[in-house]
Design a protein around this motif. Structure first.
Motif, mmCIF file in Angstrom:
data_model
loop_
_atom_site.group_PDB
_atom_site.id
_atom_site.type_symbol
_atom_site.label_atom_id
_atom_site.label_comp_id
_atom_site.label_asym_id
_atom_site.label_seq_id
_atom_site.Cartn_x
_atom_site.Cartn_y
_atom_site.Cartn_z
ATOM 1 N N ARG A 80 0.832 -1.190 0.084
ATOM 2 C CA ARG A 80 0.071 0.037 -0.060
ATOM 3 C C ARG A 80 0.858 1.155 -0.013
ATOM 4 O O ARG A 80 1.145 1.846 1.153
ATOM 5 N N PRO A 81 1.442 1.667 -1.141
ATOM 6 C CA PRO A 81 2.365 2.570 -1.108
ATOM 7 C C PRO A 81 1.746 4.212 -0.739
ATOM 8 O O PRO A 81 0.981 4.426 -1.326
ATOM 9 N N LEU A 82 2.466 4.776 0.116
ATOM 10 C CA LEU A 82 2.362 5.929 0.404
ATOM 11 C C LEU A 82 3.641 7.072 0.163
ATOM 12 O O LEU A 82 4.723 6.742 0.742
ATOM 13 N N LYS A 83 3.398 7.926 -0.432
ATOM 14 C CA LYS A 83 4.318 8.880 -1.012
ATOM 15 C C LYS A 83 5.101 9.577 0.050
ATOM 16 O O LYS A 83 4.426 10.104 1.136
ATOM 17 N N VAL A 84 6.314 9.619 0.275
ATOM 18 C CA VAL A 84 7.106 10.511 1.109
ATOM 19 C C VAL A 84 7.966 11.493 0.219
ATOM 20 O O VAL A 84 8.762 10.905 -0.530
ATOM 21 N N THR A 85 7.956 12.407 0.644
ATOM 22 C CA THR A 85 8.628 13.767 0.206
ATOM 23 C C THR A 85 9.752 14.043 1.001
ATOM 24 O O THR A 85 9.263 14.517 2.410
ATOM 25 N N ILE A 86 11.129 14.052 0.738
ATOM 26 C CA ILE A 86 12.142 14.471 1.513
ATOM 27 C C ILE A 86 12.433 15.848 1.474
ATOM 28 O O ILE A 86 13.092 16.098 0.211
ATOM 29 N N GLU A 87 12.151 16.771 2.202
ATOM 30 C CA GLU A 87 12.217 18.254 1.946
ATOM 31 C C GLU A 87 13.591 18.785 1.832
ATOM 32 O O GLU A 87 13.723 19.803 1.101
ATOM 33 N N ASN A 88 14.679 18.240 2.407
ATOM 34 C CA ASN A 88 16.132 18.657 2.173
ATOM 35 C C ASN A 88 16.674 17.977 1.345
ATOM 36 O O ASN A 88 18.004 18.001 1.474
ATOM 37 N N LEU A 89 16.393 17.520 0.383
ATOM 38 C CA LEU A 89 17.080 16.961 -0.717
ATOM 39 C C LEU A 89 16.518 17.682 -2.134
ATOM 40 O O LEU A 89 15.126 18.004 -2.196
ATOM 41 N N ALA A 90 17.660 17.616 -3.208
ATOM 42 C CA ALA A 90 17.342 18.331 -4.221
ATOM 43 C C ALA A 90 16.415 17.350 -5.199
ATOM 44 O O ALA A 90 16.226 16.099 -4.943
ATOM 45 N N GLU A 91 15.348 18.186 -6.173
ATOM 46 C CA GLU A 91 14.509 17.037 -6.854
ATOM 47 C C GLU A 91 15.191 16.315 -7.855
ATOM 48 O O GLU A 91 14.580 15.006 -7.850
ATOM 49 N N ASP A 92 16.407 16.452 -8.155
ATOM 50 C CA ASP A 92 17.026 15.430 -9.160
ATOM 51 C C ASP A 92 18.012 14.653 -8.293
ATOM 52 O O ASP A 92 19.048 13.850 -8.943
ATOM 53 N N TYR A 93 18.032 14.456 -7.050
ATOM 54 C CA TYR A 93 18.829 13.727 -6.254
ATOM 55 C C TYR A 93 18.469 12.274 -6.415
ATOM 56 O O TYR A 93 17.697 11.803 -6.218
#
Length: 207
Positions: A80-93
């Motif tokens: 059951r995938p839940l999206k996690v966005t890591i705020e202190n990483l660049a978009e292309d990291y």
């Protein structure tokens, strides 16, 4: 496992045939996915005897598990995938992490797991309200990811119109801000949309 009784099940249509996965014929075991080596290992462990004996199915299943333990690569999935966005990483990291396909069998090869700004965890690994007996991810709580070099801390989360959680906003605790890296009490699975690169001597097919 009487052949006469099995024949009655097949001819009267109680099962789909001799290869029905509910049976314990060789063709049924093959259809179920039991490898030939596991069957040979089971027969070898029984030995030779002229006496009539009854073998518990649990012993056969245990032999199959023991055989698969040292012959099958360890893969992971998120149901059951839940999206996690890591705020202190660049978009292309993107950082690739080499992970053995089996911790005790190096000959099975390795897998390069990509770690990016956006990862996915299982929805069951997050709660909006924390408690003392809960060790996985919650607001302002730190956990480790099996495929990440550092733990993450949940900063906030987003919900839809029905109140269901749709996305988590987290911070990677890599010590870049000068603060000590908190030690997580639990580790959870995570994956990305990028396909991992597998280097293995054995072919792996995911159906």
């Amino acid at each position: 496992m009487s052949k006469r009784k099995l024949l009655k099940l097949v001819t009267k249509g109680y099962v789909g045939g001799w290869d029905d996965p509910r049976l314990y014929t060789l063709v049924a075991l093959r259809r179920r996915g039991v490898p030939p080596g596991a069957i040979l290992s089971f027969v070898g462990n029984l030995g030779v005897s002229t006496a009539t004996t009854n073998i518990e199915l649990a012993k056969f299943e245990q032999t199959v598990r023991q055989y698969l333990e040292n012959t099958v690569p360890r893969l992971l999935m998120v149901l059951r995938p839940l999206k996690v966005t890591i705020e202190n990483l660049a978009e292309d990291y993107v950082q690739f992490i080499d992970k053995p396909l089996h911790p005790k069998v190096p000959s099975l090869g390795t897998s390069r797991i990509p770690f990016t700004k956006h990862v996915y965890i299982d929805a069951d690994d997050f709660r909006t309200e924390d408690s003392k007996d809960y060790f996985r991810l919650a607001p302002n709580k730190t956990v480790g990811l099996f495929q990440a070099p550092h733990p993450i801390t949940c900063v906030s989360y987003k919900t839809d119109a029905s109140g269901a959680v749709t996305e988590l906003v987290c911070r990677l605790e890599d010590g870049a801000d000068g603060k000590p890296v908190p030690k997580p009490k639990a580790w959870i699975q995570a994956t990305t949309l990028r396909r991992p690169m597998i280097s293995s001597r054995t072919s792996i097919q995911i159906v």
